[in-house]
Design an enzyme around this catalytic site. Sequence first.
Site, PDB file in Angstrom:
ATOM      1  N   HIS A  88       4.697 -21.134  19.155  1.00 51.31           N
ATOM      2  CA  HIS A  88       3.834 -22.289  19.876  1.00 51.31           C
ATOM      3  C   HIS A  88       5.392 -23.162  20.007  1.00 51.31           C
ATOM      4  O   HIS A  88       6.207 -23.391  19.276  1.00 51.31           O
ATOM      5  CB  HIS A  88       3.127 -23.099  18.818  1.00 51.31           C
ATOM      6  N   GLU A 160       1.507 -21.497  27.931  1.00 46.99           N
ATOM      7  CA  GLU A 160       1.138 -23.016  27.585  1.00 46.99           C
ATOM      8  C   GLU A 160       2.499 -23.836  28.327  1.00 46.99           C
ATOM      9  O   GLU A 160       3.647 -23.699  27.460  1.00 46.99           O
ATOM     10  CB  GLU A 160       1.240 -23.225  26.244  1.00 46.99           C
TER      11      GLU A 160
HETATM   12  P1  PGA Z   1      -3.330 -29.833  24.076  1.00 47.06           P
HETATM   13  O1  PGA Z   1      -2.569 -28.585  23.156  1.00 47.06           O
HETATM   14  O2  PGA Z   1      -4.747 -28.885  24.507  1.00 47.06           O
HETATM   15  O3  PGA Z   1      -3.328 -30.929  23.160  1.00 47.06           O
HETATM   16  O4  PGA Z   1      -2.608 -29.890  25.242  1.00 47.06           O
HETATM   17  C1  PGA Z   1      -2.593 -27.201  23.343  1.00 47.06           C
HETATM   18  C2  PGA Z   1      -1.899 -26.556  22.409  1.00 47.06           C
HETATM   19  O5  PGA Z   1      -0.759 -27.081  22.098  1.00 47.06           O
HETATM   20  O6  PGA Z   1      -2.178 -25.390  22.020  1.00 47.06           O
END
Ligand code: PGA
Length: 243
Positions: A88, A160
Amino acid sequence: MEKNKIVVANLKMNMSFGQIKTYIDKIRTIETKRVVFCPSSLYIPYFLGYNYGVGIQQISNKIEGAYTGQISSKQAGSMGLVLTLIGHSECRTYLKESDDLINEKVKAALENKLNVILCIGETKEQREMLKTSYILKKQIISALNGLSKQGLKHVYIAYEPVWAIGTNKIPSNRDIEDTIRYIKKIVEKHFDFNNIPVLYGGSINSKNIEELNEIENCSGFLVGGSSLKVKELFKIIEVALKE
Ligand code: PGA
């Protein structure tokens, strides 16, 4: 649209124990393993025993032993957890996780029968410098290095974009679709593995989920902030998991 999508709720380091108990009271009715909760590790035992899936936000690259403060994939697997997030952006940034460490974590998780959600994504600066493809390719190739086809069957990739996490900014559907296609192509080319499932994550909420759900090749969603509000999360689940 892809069938059998999953929704993964990344609760991050949020909520007191009291809040967690109220939260679990509301989500315990969920009857599908296609919804997976990744709470703070301290609270994991309280999430177990229901019909949704439970995962962990973070595991060690080590399997067992004198590693103070860490949790192993072996321990997580023995608790019945179904998956772990790895790589992440918050771990890459705040914990300074390197590509090599991420690769070791992926291998440790797969050895211990945990499914992996490998998170990848470019920063705003990288995007502006047109380096997105280069960054994603590097992150994928290093994280999956040395995996067997059998191992790859247990990996999801979560795209992401770092600039979309917690910012209320998201790429267009077209952009996400193209990026997912690119990610699949990289895995095909470098690992001879077809159609790896790819999730999208970053600022998903109850308002944009209908549109995001139209993305052709997306296997599900990784939800951060919106998963803390049960109503928001239920709406996201309802839209994403409808057949
Ligand atoms: P968010 O985070 O939905 O708050 O943008 C997503 C994540 O970090 O997995």
